[in-house]
Scaffold this motif. Structure first.
Motif, PDB file in Angstrom:
ATOM      1  N   GLN A 187       0.841  -1.189   0.000  1.00 25.95           N
ATOM      2  CA  GLN A 187       0.000   0.000   0.000  1.00 25.95           C
ATOM      3  C   GLN A 187       0.878   1.241   0.000  1.00 25.95           C
ATOM      4  OE1 GLN A 187      -3.238   0.030  -0.281  1.00 25.95           O
ATOM      5  NE2 GLN A 187      -3.497   2.240  -0.184  1.00 25.95           N
ATOM      6  N   VAL A 188       0.568   2.160  -0.868  1.00 30.20           N
ATOM      7  CA  VAL A 188       1.329   3.404  -0.959  1.00 30.20           C
ATOM      8  C   VAL A 188       0.646   4.471  -0.126  1.00 30.20           C
ATOM      9  CG1 VAL A 188       2.125   5.214  -2.509  1.00 30.20           C
ATOM     10  CG2 VAL A 188       2.150   2.837  -3.265  1.00 30.20           C
ATOM     11  N   GLN A 189       1.391   5.118   0.723  1.00 25.92           N
ATOM     12  CA  GLN A 189       0.865   6.224   1.518  1.00 25.92           C
ATOM     13  C   GLN A 189       1.813   7.403   1.370  1.00 25.92           C
ATOM     14  OE1 GLN A 189       0.454   4.354   5.424  1.00 25.92           O
ATOM     15  NE2 GLN A 189      -1.760   4.258   5.114  1.00 25.92           N
ATOM     16  N   LEU A 190       1.278   8.500   0.912  1.00 25.23           N
ATOM     17  CA  LEU A 190       2.083   9.677   0.600  1.00 25.23           C
ATOM     18  C   LEU A 190       1.803  10.788   1.601  1.00 25.23           C
ATOM     19  CD1 LEU A 190       1.421   9.705  -3.245  1.00 25.23           C
ATOM     20  CD2 LEU A 190       3.344   8.661  -2.035  1.00 25.23           C
ATOM     21  N   VAL A 191       2.863  11.377   2.114  1.00 26.70           N
ATOM     22  CA  VAL A 191       2.723  12.461   3.083  1.00 26.70           C
ATOM     23  C   VAL A 191       3.618  13.618   2.657  1.00 26.70           C
ATOM     24  CG1 VAL A 191       2.976  13.181   5.479  1.00 26.70           C
ATOM     25  CG2 VAL A 191       2.226  10.846   4.938  1.00 26.70           C
ATOM     26  N   GLU A 192       2.977  14.749   2.359  1.00 28.05           N
ATOM     27  CA  GLU A 192       3.719  15.932   1.942  1.00 28.05           C
ATOM     28  C   GLU A 192       4.101  16.797   3.138  1.00 28.05           C
ATOM     29  OE1 GLU A 192       0.290  15.597  -1.199  1.00 28.05           O
ATOM     30  OE2 GLU A 192       0.515  15.468   0.977  1.00 28.05           O
ATOM     31  N   SER A 193       5.146  17.581   2.959  1.00 29.51           N
ATOM     32  CA  SER A 193       5.546  18.567   3.965  1.00 29.51           C
ATOM     33  C   SER A 193       6.330  19.671   3.266  1.00 29.51           C
ATOM     34  CB  SER A 193       6.405  17.919   5.054  1.00 29.51           C
ATOM     35  OG  SER A 193       7.599  17.403   4.512  1.00 29.51           O
ATOM     36  N   GLY A 194       6.522  20.783   3.977  1.00 34.96           N
ATOM     37  CA  GLY A 194       7.357  21.857   3.456  1.00 34.96           C
ATOM     38  C   GLY A 194       6.622  23.090   2.987  1.00 34.96           C
ATOM     39  N   GLY A 195       5.297  23.037   2.977  1.00 34.84           N
ATOM     40  CA  GLY A 195       4.547  24.210   2.555  1.00 34.84           C
ATOM     41  C   GLY A 195       4.639  25.333   3.580  1.00 34.84           C
ATOM     42  N   GLY A 196       4.137  26.498   3.195  1.00 34.26           N
ATOM     43  CA  GLY A 196       4.150  27.623   4.113  1.00 34.26           C
ATOM     44  C   GLY A 196       3.844  28.931   3.432  1.00 34.26           C
ATOM     45  N   LEU A 197       4.030  30.010   4.174  1.00 35.35           N
ATOM     46  CA  LEU A 197       3.800  31.363   3.671  1.00 35.35           C
ATOM     47  C   LEU A 197       5.153  32.018   3.380  1.00 35.35           C
ATOM     48  CD1 LEU A 197       2.078  33.896   3.162  1.00 35.35           C
ATOM     49  CD2 LEU A 197       2.217  34.367   5.622  1.00 35.35           C
ATOM     50  N   VAL A 198       5.336  32.439   2.135  1.00 41.13           N
ATOM     51  CA  VAL A 198       6.587  33.079   1.733  1.00 41.13           C
ATOM     52  C   VAL A 198       6.270  34.336   0.923  1.00 41.13           C
ATOM     53  CG1 VAL A 198       7.907  30.924   1.726  1.00 41.13           C
ATOM     54  CG2 VAL A 198       6.752  31.702  -0.366  1.00 41.13           C
ATOM     55  N   GLN A 199       7.302  35.123   0.676  1.00 44.57           N
ATOM     56  CA  GLN A 199       7.131  36.327  -0.139  1.00 44.57           C
ATOM     57  C   GLN A 199       7.537  36.037  -1.584  1.00 44.57           C
ATOM     58  OE1 GLN A 199       9.452  39.352   1.899  1.00 44.57           O
ATOM     59  NE2 GLN A 199       7.652  39.993   3.066  1.00 44.57           N
ATOM     60  N   ALA A 200       7.020  36.841  -2.476  1.00 49.19           N
ATOM     61  CA  ALA A 200       7.387  36.711  -3.885  1.00 49.19           C
ATOM     62  C   ALA A 200       8.900  36.793  -4.041  1.00 49.19           C
ATOM     63  CB  ALA A 200       6.706  37.812  -4.698  1.00 49.19           C
ATOM     64  N   ASP A 234      10.923  34.363  -3.138  1.00 49.12           N
ATOM     65  CA  ASP A 234      11.519  33.411  -2.213  1.00 49.12           C
ATOM     66  C   ASP A 234      11.551  32.011  -2.820  1.00 49.12           C
ATOM     67  OD1 ASP A 234      10.317  34.748   0.977  1.00 49.12           O
ATOM     68  OD2 ASP A 234      11.937  35.376  -0.373  1.00 49.12           O
ATOM     69  N   SER A 235      12.239  31.121  -2.098  1.00 50.25           N
ATOM     70  CA  SER A 235      12.310  29.716  -2.481  1.00 50.25           C
ATOM     71  C   SER A 235      11.699  28.856  -1.385  1.00 50.25           C
ATOM     72  CB  SER A 235      13.773  29.309  -2.706  1.00 50.25           C
ATOM     73  OG  SER A 235      14.356  30.035  -3.766  1.00 50.25           O
ATOM     74  N   LEU A 236      11.279  27.650  -1.788  1.00 47.55           N
ATOM     75  CA  LEU A 236      10.661  26.717  -0.860  1.00 47.55           C
ATOM     76  C   LEU A 236      10.890  25.314  -1.410  1.00 47.55           C
ATOM     77  CD1 LEU A 236       8.948  27.194   1.739  1.00 47.55           C
ATOM     78  CD2 LEU A 236       6.920  26.928   0.318  1.00 47.55           C
ATOM     79  N   ARG A 237      11.087  24.344  -0.538  1.00 48.63           N
ATOM     80  CA  ARG A 237      11.216  22.955  -0.990  1.00 48.63           C
ATOM     81  C   ARG A 237      10.150  22.094  -0.341  1.00 48.63           C
ATOM     82  NH1 ARG A 237      16.166  18.578  -0.433  1.00 48.63           N
ATOM     83  NH2 ARG A 237      15.380  18.456   1.706  1.00 48.63           N
ATOM     84  N   LEU A 238       9.383  21.424  -1.192  1.00 48.08           N
ATOM     85  CA  LEU A 238       8.387  20.476  -0.730  1.00 48.08           C
ATOM     86  C   LEU A 238       8.973  19.077  -0.734  1.00 48.08           C
ATOM     87  CD1 LEU A 238       5.220  21.708  -2.660  1.00 48.08           C
ATOM     88  CD2 LEU A 238       6.145  22.522  -0.483  1.00 48.08           C
ATOM     89  N   SER A 239       8.530  18.265   0.197  1.00 43.98           N
ATOM     90  CA  SER A 239       8.931  16.862   0.266  1.00 43.98           C
ATOM     91  C   SER A 239       7.694  15.984   0.335  1.00 43.98           C
ATOM     92  CB  SER A 239       9.800  16.609   1.496  1.00 43.98           C
ATOM     93  OG  SER A 239      10.981  17.376   1.471  1.00 43.98           O
ATOM     94  N   CYS A 240       7.836  14.774  -0.180  1.00 42.42           N
ATOM     95  CA  CYS A 240       6.749  13.795  -0.131  1.00 42.42           C
ATOM     96  C   CYS A 240       7.369  12.443   0.190  1.00 42.42           C
ATOM     97  CB  CYS A 240       6.011  13.754  -1.457  1.00 42.42           C
ATOM     98  SG  CYS A 240       4.793  12.430  -1.599  1.00 42.42           S
ATOM     99  N   ILE A 241       7.027  11.931   1.345  1.00 43.37           N
ATOM    100  CA  ILE A 241       7.553  10.626   1.759  1.00 43.37           C
ATOM    101  C   ILE A 241       6.520   9.552   1.461  1.00 43.37           C
ATOM    102  CG2 ILE A 241       8.304   9.248   3.725  1.00 43.37           C
ATOM    103  CD1 ILE A 241       9.434  11.752   4.953  1.00 43.37           C
TER     104      ILE A 241
END
Length: 125
Positions: A1-14, A16-23
């Motif tokens: 069974q595949v279970q996906l969990v994302e993280s790394g979102g948030g509030l940033v300014q134009a 900026d950089s951000l990295r999302l992860s999915c385990i």
């Protein structure tokens, strides 16, 4: 069974950089084709980027080419989305998705069998 969990979102300014992860907690991660989709309020869920099972093939939506990079670490069963030069138009809930036997970088939403719960990315101007 595949279970996906994302993280790394948030509030940033134009700009900026951000990295999302999915385990992926499943046991077939190395054979999965994976992708990031996003859905803004009142809009359909759209492809952001996709990657083949071994990372050899990638696909990007025109709107993110040159700014976003999708990658994966199969040893860690993790998918990434590195986002740079973020714009207010990138504001959305970002979803990780997976499909079995992912030979290609498939951008078609209906081909994906497994989905994460989503992570909110908000870019202020």
């Amino acid at each position: 069974q595949v279970q996906l969990v994302e993280s790394g979102g948030g509030l940033v300014q134009a700009g900026d950089s951000l990295r999302l992860s999915c385990i992926d907690s499943g046991r077939i991660h190395n054979t999965l084709g994976m992708a990031w989709f996003r859905q803004a309020p009142g809009k359909a869920r759209d492809i952001v980027a996709a990657i083949s099972w071994n990372g050899g093939k990638t696909y990007y939506a025109d709107s993110v080419k040159g700014r976003f990079a999708i990658s994966r670490d199969n040893a860690k069963s993790t998918l990434y989305l590195q986002m740079s030069s973020l714009e207010p138009e990138d504001t959305a809930v970002y979803y990780c998705a997976a499909r079995k036997f992912g030979i290609d970088a498939n951008p078609t939403l209906s081909d994906y069998e497994y989905w994460g719960q989503g992570t909110q990315v908000t870019v202020s101007s």
